[in-house]
Every structure is written in C-alpha cells, then in structure tokens.
Design an enzyme around this catalytic site. Sequence first.
Site, mmCIF file in Angstrom:
data_model
loop_
_atom_site.group_PDB
_atom_site.id
_atom_site.type_symbol
_atom_site.label_atom_id
_atom_site.label_comp_id
_atom_site.label_asym_id
_atom_site.label_seq_id
_atom_site.Cartn_x
_atom_site.Cartn_y
_atom_site.Cartn_z
ATOM 1 N N CYS A 96 23.684 34.462 12.311
ATOM 2 C CA CYS A 96 24.240 33.653 11.387
ATOM 3 C C CYS A 96 23.244 32.116 11.387
ATOM 4 O O CYS A 96 23.289 31.653 10.092
ATOM 5 C CB CYS A 96 25.508 32.974 11.883
ATOM 6 S SG CYS A 96 26.485 31.737 11.121
ATOM 7 N N CYS A 193 33.393 33.890 14.757
ATOM 8 C CA CYS A 193 34.451 32.892 13.951
ATOM 9 C C CYS A 193 35.130 33.791 12.810
ATOM 10 O O CYS A 193 36.139 33.060 12.439
ATOM 11 C CB CYS A 193 33.493 31.997 13.175
ATOM 12 S SG CYS A 193 32.318 32.576 11.890
#
Length: 349
Positions: A96, A193
């Site tokens: 990410c 997440c």
Amino acid sequence: MPLHKKKAVIAMSGGVDSSVAAKLLLQSGYEVVGLTGKMVNTSFADKVCQNALAAAEKLDIKLHVLDVTQEFQKRVVDYFEQSYANGETPNPCINCNRFIKWGKLFDYAVNVLGAEVFATGHYADVRFTGGFYKLYPAKDRIKDQLYFLYGLQQKQLSKTVFPLYKFNKLQIKKLADEFGLPSKDSKESQDICFIVKPDTTKKYLIRKFGVRRGDFIEFATGKKLGEHEGAYLYTIGQRKGIGISAPYPLYVIDIDASNNIVYLGGENDNFKTKLVLKNINFSYPLLHDEFDALVKIRYNMQAQKAKCKVIDNLIEVIFYEHVNSVTSGQSGVLYDVSDGHLLGGGIVI
C-alpha cells in the site's frame, strides 16, 4: 509582495497522526492541502473519508478525495489473497505504501495538485546526507515505521516530509487534544484496513477459498499428526490455533501450498541462519555488493546482524545468530549497522 508558501499535500485518514501532522505543517508555514485515498467501495471506507473531511474542516484546509479502488484491489487485495494461496504470508501495508500512498496519491499530489512536498503521519525521518535522501528512525522507536517504507526510492524521498519524526505517540495525542483534533487512531491506518472487525483474516480467507482439508505432517519424521481446513490459514512460526496435541509445543515450520500440507515441528526446527530476498529495492545506490547489515524479517522483531550479498536481483542473508520464523512472503528489511538508517529490502523467498 507576500513570500511564496511551499505547498504541502498530506495524506489524511482522519486519525490522530495525519491530523496532527497537517497542523504541524501549517505551523511551519506551509500551504497545506489534504488528500485521502478511497481504497475500497464500502461504508467503512466512506466513513474514513468523512473522518478525513471533518479533520480538514477543523484545520481549515481543503481536502481532495482520490478514488484508488482499482489500484488498491490489484496491488493490495489481490496480492494479499494470492500470497496466502501460495503458502506465503503477505505484508499488505508495504504494498500500500509503495503503490498507493507513494504511487497513486504521491503522483496525484505532485502532478495534479502541484505539491512541492508530500507528507504523511508516518513515524520516520528523511535526511539528505552523502548525496542521497535517506530514511532514519523516528524518535519513537516503538512506533518507528521504516520497515514499511523500504519500497520508496529517491524520487519519492526527495519530496517527502514526516512531521511526526521528533515526537513520540503520547506527545502526539497531547498535541491532538491541544489542537482540538481527533485523538484516536483511524482504523483505516491499522493493519489490513480492508478487513474490519468483527471480521477476521481467517474468516475472510475461508470465504475466499473455502474449506480445503489437508494434512498436518511432522517436519522431522514425515508422520501424519492430524488434519487442517486449509494450508492458507497458517503462517510459518505460528504456535497458537493449531489444535494438535503433542508431547512438545508445536510450531508451523513449513507450508506446501500446492499439496495442501502444513509441516509442524518443535521450537528448534523453527530456527534458521540463512534466507534469500527477491524483488529488491534499495533506498539509494550502495557502494558494495557484500556488506554487513542489521536485518528484520518482521516489523516487531529486534533487528539482527547479518552478512548480506547481492547476487543478480537477489540478496543472500546469513545471520550471525539463529533467527526464528523465517516466513516466505514477509519482507526482509536491511538497516545500516552504524546508525540504523534504512538501506532497502525485499521479499523472503
């Protein structure tokens, strides 16, 4: 005529770290603009964007929301799922950072919003020394996040600032209270997440791959010890949740994903001195192909000294002392032995 203010675009999640970082940039005289990436199409992701907007309004700065769902699916979610399917343990935060935060968001900040610097709420320190930009540990060694940033290169580092580098977490929470900003972490900034409680990684993977019964095999003898519901549910070094009784504590020693076999053994079977890293990235060009470094193969471990040798696009790492749980798919990250700055890293084969 007013002096030109440097434009800083800060990646915001609505949590305490990025919100305080934005305030510190304002206090330092920057023109500050917020940027939030919408990672997935869920109500939770919408809430993260709302939290970021609320923080931006509190700070009286503009916030842009960039839809990065397609890239996030490809670079983070698909990679996460495929790694487990291959018997590896992924590190989605590193991907990410490399492809989303310092990929899509960074490029948008610089090329579209005209950012002169790009900021985040990470705990790290960028310094220009010896002709290159280098990443050094933050003051708060517990929160230090260099491990997750080894994918960054000079292009990104030259424009990156980390306003929180000289603070510890307690100080940041106190500053948030003083500034009237949210003093809790946004869940968006936490590990994985896209898996939100009460969901778990195990539940997520079972939904994805289904139950795949296979054998637990004793590493030393080849004896069958029992059965499991899918090799993808286990990670090397795992001790809890195995569900097999034995005269000694059992650890996951190896995973054969193609044959759906999980090998179990004792603590001694879990130690190694050698590993190889692929998909290498160095923060800046190194002078030598052979060198000593401090190496982490997990974020929360103490870095261990090792001999490192670059061979083609691989790094051979030989530790001076045994390390446990060498896990395929995790990142091996290298630090300078003298001052702890980041050298680079790669993926454990």
